[in-house]
Design a protein around this motif. Structure first.
Motif, PDB file in Angstrom:
ATOM      1  N   MET A 184       0.580  -1.414   0.002  1.00  0.00           N
ATOM      2  CA  MET A 184       0.019  -0.002  -0.043  1.00  0.00           C
ATOM      3  C   MET A 184       0.942   1.204   0.024  1.00  0.00           C
ATOM      4  N   THR A 185       0.632   2.229  -0.853  1.00  0.00           N
ATOM      5  CA  THR A 185       1.592   3.425  -0.972  1.00  0.00           C
ATOM      6  C   THR A 185       1.098   4.365   0.117  1.00  0.00           C
ATOM      7  N   LEU A 186       1.956   5.363   0.376  1.00  0.00           N
ATOM      8  CA  LEU A 186       1.813   6.212   1.445  1.00  0.00           C
ATOM      9  C   LEU A 186       0.345   6.992   1.253  1.00  0.00           C
ATOM     10  N   GLN A 187       0.264   7.499  -0.052  1.00  0.00           N
ATOM     11  CA  GLN A 187      -0.964   8.310  -0.136  1.00  0.00           C
ATOM     12  C   GLN A 187      -2.299   7.404  -0.048  1.00  0.00           C
ATOM     13  N   GLU A 188      -2.244   6.022  -0.410  1.00  0.00           N
ATOM     14  CA  GLU A 188      -3.395   5.163  -0.189  1.00  0.00           C
ATOM     15  C   GLU A 188      -3.483   5.052   1.425  1.00  0.00           C
ATOM     16  N   LYS A 189      -2.706   5.030   2.331  1.00  0.00           N
ATOM     17  CA  LYS A 189      -2.559   4.785   3.665  1.00  0.00           C
ATOM     18  C   LYS A 189      -3.244   6.308   4.103  1.00  0.00           C
ATOM     19  N   ILE A 190      -2.865   7.433   3.732  1.00  0.00           N
ATOM     20  CA  ILE A 190      -3.298   8.654   4.229  1.00  0.00           C
ATOM     21  C   ILE A 190      -4.675   8.845   3.860  1.00  0.00           C
ATOM     22  N   MET A 191      -5.217   8.218   2.773  1.00  0.00           N
ATOM     23  CA  MET A 191      -6.850   8.402   2.422  1.00  0.00           C
ATOM     24  C   MET A 191      -7.568   7.445   3.374  1.00  0.00           C
ATOM     25  N   ARG A 192      -6.783   6.273   3.642  1.00  0.00           N
ATOM     26  CA  ARG A 192      -7.596   5.303   4.408  1.00  0.00           C
ATOM     27  C   ARG A 192      -7.759   5.782   5.810  1.00  0.00           C
ATOM     28  N   SER A 193      -6.708   6.332   6.199  1.00  0.00           N
ATOM     29  CA  SER A 193      -6.607   6.614   7.779  1.00  0.00           C
ATOM     30  C   SER A 193      -7.386   7.931   8.094  1.00  0.00           C
TER      31      SER A 193
ATOM     32  N   LEU B  54     -12.181  23.465   0.756  1.00  0.00           N
ATOM     33  CA  LEU B  54     -12.005  22.228  -0.145  1.00  0.00           C
ATOM     34  C   LEU B  54     -12.175  20.965   0.502  1.00  0.00           C
ATOM     35  N   GLY B  55     -11.835  20.962   1.992  1.00  0.00           N
ATOM     36  CA  GLY B  55     -12.242  19.809   2.869  1.00  0.00           C
ATOM     37  C   GLY B  55     -13.625  19.475   2.617  1.00  0.00           C
ATOM     38  N   GLN B  56     -14.296  20.288   2.590  1.00  0.00           N
ATOM     39  CA  GLN B  56     -15.844  20.046   2.414  1.00  0.00           C
ATOM     40  C   GLN B  56     -16.379  19.530   1.062  1.00  0.00           C
ATOM     41  N   TYR B  57     -15.542  19.886   0.207  1.00  0.00           N
ATOM     42  CA  TYR B  57     -16.105  19.506  -1.366  1.00  0.00           C
ATOM     43  C   TYR B  57     -15.135  18.620  -2.166  1.00  0.00           C
ATOM     44  N   CYS B  58     -13.862  18.642  -1.722  1.00  0.00           N
ATOM     45  CA  CYS B  58     -13.096  17.842  -2.349  1.00  0.00           C
ATOM     46  C   CYS B  58     -12.065  16.826  -1.717  1.00  0.00           C
ATOM     47  N   ALA B  59     -12.721  16.251  -0.712  1.00  0.00           N
ATOM     48  CA  ALA B  59     -12.061  15.348   0.149  1.00  0.00           C
ATOM     49  C   ALA B  59     -12.144  13.908  -0.363  1.00  0.00           C
ATOM     50  N   SER B  60     -11.626  13.919  -1.399  1.00  0.00           N
ATOM     51  CA  SER B  60     -11.682  12.587  -2.333  1.00  0.00           C
ATOM     52  C   SER B  60     -10.661  12.373  -3.091  1.00  0.00           C
ATOM     53  N   ASP B  61     -10.307  10.863  -3.619  1.00  0.00           N
ATOM     54  CA  ASP B  61      -9.334  10.477  -4.408  1.00  0.00           C
ATOM     55  C   ASP B  61      -9.721  10.535  -5.847  1.00  0.00           C
ATOM     56  N   ASP B  62     -11.150  10.682  -5.813  1.00  0.00           N
ATOM     57  CA  ASP B  62     -11.956  10.390  -7.362  1.00  0.00           C
ATOM     58  C   ASP B  62     -11.722  11.805  -8.013  1.00  0.00           C
ATOM     59  N   GLN B  63     -10.989  11.757  -9.397  1.00  0.00           N
ATOM     60  CA  GLN B  63     -10.809  12.800 -10.051  1.00  0.00           C
ATOM     61  C   GLN B  63     -11.949  13.527 -10.325  1.00  0.00           C
TER      62      GLN B  63
ATOM     63  N   TYR C 135      -1.736  14.086  -0.857  1.00  0.00           N
ATOM     64  CA  TYR C 135      -2.518  14.654   0.014  1.00  0.00           C
ATOM     65  C   TYR C 135      -2.094  14.541   1.271  1.00  0.00           C
ATOM     66  N   GLY C 136      -2.395  15.609   2.142  1.00  0.00           N
ATOM     67  CA  GLY C 136      -2.056  16.020   3.559  1.00  0.00           C
ATOM     68  C   GLY C 136      -3.163  16.173   4.344  1.00  0.00           C
ATOM     69  N   LEU C 137      -3.104  16.310   5.596  1.00  0.00           N
ATOM     70  CA  LEU C 137      -4.397  16.924   6.358  1.00  0.00           C
ATOM     71  C   LEU C 137      -4.751  18.351   5.971  1.00  0.00           C
ATOM     72  N   ILE C 138      -5.961  18.666   6.226  1.00  0.00           N
ATOM     73  CA  ILE C 138      -6.478  20.012   5.898  1.00  0.00           C
ATOM     74  C   ILE C 138      -5.741  20.712   6.991  1.00  0.00           C
TER      75      ILE C 138
END
Length: 713
Positions: free
Chosen positions: A1-10, A39-48, A372-375
């Protein structure tokens, strides 16, 4: 699992792609945390597709609700026509004592004297700080005659997260390795971790220490464009960035309004950061400010008006340096660029950490994160909550510092250690090695301050501090700490150079032989004294080098030991990539430049093969072989599977460089470092020098009991 995947999962729902704020912001003077809140309200996703739709929504909100000063009258008109209007603006509140009411001022809308409900002020006291708070406000318009104030605040919500689950944040730390967590934090502050080494990441993340530690005194000076003020300006709604030239004692501590004392910035913010903290012509600093500041930095309290006040705000001073570090070390001191009024021991001794901003490269387009990083609003709230946790006591479990350190030295090291533990190991789960890494960083950061105090205030020289400590978890081993800039600019103390001007001290055997000859010889006529050429230092020893250290060259590392060899065997499994082949050529060129003669010299290379690169590598090594014939050097190479690195000579030396010839960090081909090894930053590595006889060239270094350990940490 990549770092970015871990970030999104956690941290699903709490992260945002860090480059999106730049795409939305444009030329708007809106802090990043305001945009990332949206952006956190509307773009917190990994779906382009969802991200693109979210960006358009945020742009629409900014377009319709953010108040641009040029459009203030248009917004007022819309509010009048519709009766109400939702806006995003910076709001500052003051108390109108005559009317006995709180009144709001809107920075961009241009309104002032607008009544605001007591509940909003009670819930958000920073509105009274004088610096304003970004808010989402529903403002109403009251029509009709005999209306005293036509504007009213119907709703107000500061743009910041109201509450977080701190334990959930802490528990997620176990899902990441230390390296991953550090990179995650780098993405969170908006920077690309792939462009920095571990030490540079530590220096960057140290900028968060004032946010996570109460009453933390921080200084960072360095070149322009390295992001010194970024985290103080963009990261947190709990911190405020002020111009160093505009700070006054009333604004910072307490202002008097009649008999009433109004608390200043230190009473409302977690961090007060002074930007452009450097000497400015024509500006004098108020002596009262400096005296009050000194008392506050030392005691967390200050005397103004009738009483003593306490606050927990940290102080951060960031500014630009005027000269390079080598120049300052040679001609002045590392505080030379700050206002003269502050260059005195009583003030500087209160600084807990001097962050070496000159070690961070100028930020370019590829320096910023696209992951991806924390808001920022979320991480700011986490740091705010972690201020309540004090881990300064933990240091005593790992280290016992020399008794020559003052209590302020101890406190500075403990606070830096506490802050770094909370940043990197919030769950408290760290290895002894990781703990000592933080202790070294904390001690070095304080030593940087102390070294300059010796130059600035001679009274500190009377009781010098020895920055060494006992490793309580490592059987009482003693470790000495020094600053990297001192090591890099005094490399002779680490790697002994040959010198034509210094006379070599004869060994005991030489002294006895000379004495015997002198007793048996007839008196000789006095001859002019001539300096004898220094004999190269070729002792058995181990040398260690720190990450980021400069001034280290192949000549200093290897030349004395290879000066007389007729055959040299280089074992390095990583001579593959172009820069590694370049390392080999620089090593051979060093031999040509430093030896009296290379005629008849044999050089044998052993390296490992990488199947897809073999044809290209063979071509390069053959080119080297053909070129060296002209110099009388016989060069040959062999591929085999192995891991250890070594340089062995036919006259009895085995040199074991931990990283082989690949000791330098990546550097630009269009830099001075590309042609000057001494200007390059090193990776962390060590070199063992072992003397072996002809029958035991394959000696195991672990069994070499007579190796002298000369380590400069």
């Amino acid at each position: 699992m990549t770092l970015q995947e871990k970030i999104m999962r956690s941290f699903l729902g709490k992260v945002v792609r860090k480059d999106l704020a730049f795409l939305v912001k444009g030329g708007l003077p809106v802090p990043t945390y305001v945009l990332e809140y949206l952006l956190g309200q509307y773009c917190a996703s990994d779906d382009q597709q969802a991200i693109e739709m979210g960006i358009e929504k945020v742009k629409e909100v900014i377009r319709n609700n953010y108040v641009n000063r040029a459009d203030a009258e248009v917004v007022k008109g819309k509010t009048r026509e519709n009766g109400r209007y939702r806006i995003i603006d910076k709001v500052t509140v003051t108390l109108n004592e005559k009317n006995d009411e709180y009144q709001a001022t809107f920075a961009n809308l241009g309104l002032s004297g607008v009544p605001i409900g007591i509940q909003y002020v009670t819930q958000n006291p920073k509105l009274l700080s004088g610096n304003g708070v970004w808010c989402i406000i529903t403002i109403g318009y009251i029509p009709g005659e005999d209306v005293k104030v036509r504007w009213e605040i119907q709703t107000l919500k500061p743009i910041q997260i109201s509450n977080i689950d701190l334990q959930d944040y802490i528990s997620q730390r176990r899902c990441f390795t230390t390296e991953e967590w550090i990179d995650f934090l780098m993405h969170t502050v908006g920077l690309n971790p792939d462009k920095m080494n571990r030490r540079e990441k530590f220096i960057t993340l140290a900028r968060l220490l004032p946010h996570i530690e109460n009453n933390y005194n921080f200084v960072e000076l360095g070149p322009k464009g390295t992001g010194k003020s970024h985290v103080f300006q963009e990261l947190s709604p709990y911190g405020v960035l002020v111009s160093g030239g505009d700070v006054t004692s009333p604004r910072l501590f307490v202002s008097m309004a009649g008999k009433k004392e109004n608390i200043g910035l230190v009473g409302y913010w977690d961090v007060v950061a002074w930007d452009e903290f450097e000497q400015q012509k024509g500006r004098n600093v108020d002596a009262v400010l400096i005296d009050t500041m000194q008392n506050y930095l030392a005691n967390k309290s200050f005397n103004r008006g009738k009483g003593t006040h306490e606050a927990s705000a940290s102080m951060a001073f960031v500014g630009n340096t005027k000269h390079t570090v080598p120049y300052m070390l040679k001609n002045s001191h590392l505080f030379e660029s700050i206002p003269t009024s502050f260059i005195k021991g009583a003030f500087l001794d209160r600084i807990h950490l001097y962050n070496p901003g000159w070690e961070i490269r100028t930020l370019k387009k590829n320096s910023f994160s696209k992951g991806y990083g924390l808001i920022t609003d979320y991480i700011a709230a986490v740091l705010h909550e972690l201020r309540n946790l004090d881990l300064t006591d933990k240091l005593k479990d790992y280290a016992k510092f020399d008794g020559s350190l003052s209590e302020r030295d101890h406190l500075a090291i403990r606070k830096t250690f506490s802050g770094m533990v909370k940043l990197l190991y919030p769950d408290g789960n760290m290895t002894d090695q990781e703990a000592y890494e933080l202790i070294d960083f904390a001690a070095e950061s304080r030593k940087r301050v102390k070294d300059q105090l010796y130059l600035i205030d001679e009274t500190f020289r009377n009781e010098p501090a020895i920055f060494k400590y006992e490793l309580l978890k490592q059987h009482g081993e003693i470790k000495t700490v020094d600053t990297l800039e001192r090591i890099s600019n005094n490399i002779d103390e680490v790697v002994e150079e040959t010198s034509d001007e210094a006379e070599e001290t004869p060994s005991a055997e030489e002294s006895n032989d000379n004495a015997t000859s002198a007793n048996n010889a007839e008196p000789a006529a006095e001859t002019p004294k001539t300096k004898r050429k220094r004999i190269a230092d070729t002792r058995q020893k181990t040398l260690s080098f720190r990450m980021g250290q400069t001034g280290v060259t192949y000549e200093k590392l290897f030349a004395p030991y290879l000066a007389n060899a007729k055959e040299i065997v280089v074992e390095d499994p990583y001579i593959r990539a172009p820069w590694q082949v370049k390392n080999l050529m620089e090593f051979i060129t060093m031999l040509i430049d430093t030896r009296e003669s290379v005629e008849g010299l044999k050089i044998k290379l052993y390296t490992s093969e990488e199947e897809e690169k073999i044809p290209e590598l063979i071509d390069r090594l053959d080119d080297i072989k053909d070129d060296l014939v002209e110099y009388g050097i016989e060069f040959d190479y062999t591929f085999r599977d192995f891991h250890d690195r070594a340089i062995t000579t036919d006259d009895g030396w085995r040199i074991v460089p931990g990283r082989g010839l690949d000791i330098y960090e990546k550097y630009s081909p269009y830099s001075v470092a590309s042609s000057r090894q001494a200007r390059r930053k090193c990776k962390e590595f060590s070199v063992d020098y072992v003397r072996v006889d002809g029958a035991s060239r394959g000696i195991d270094l672990r069994k070499a009991t007579d190796v002298e350990n000369i380590v400069r940490e």
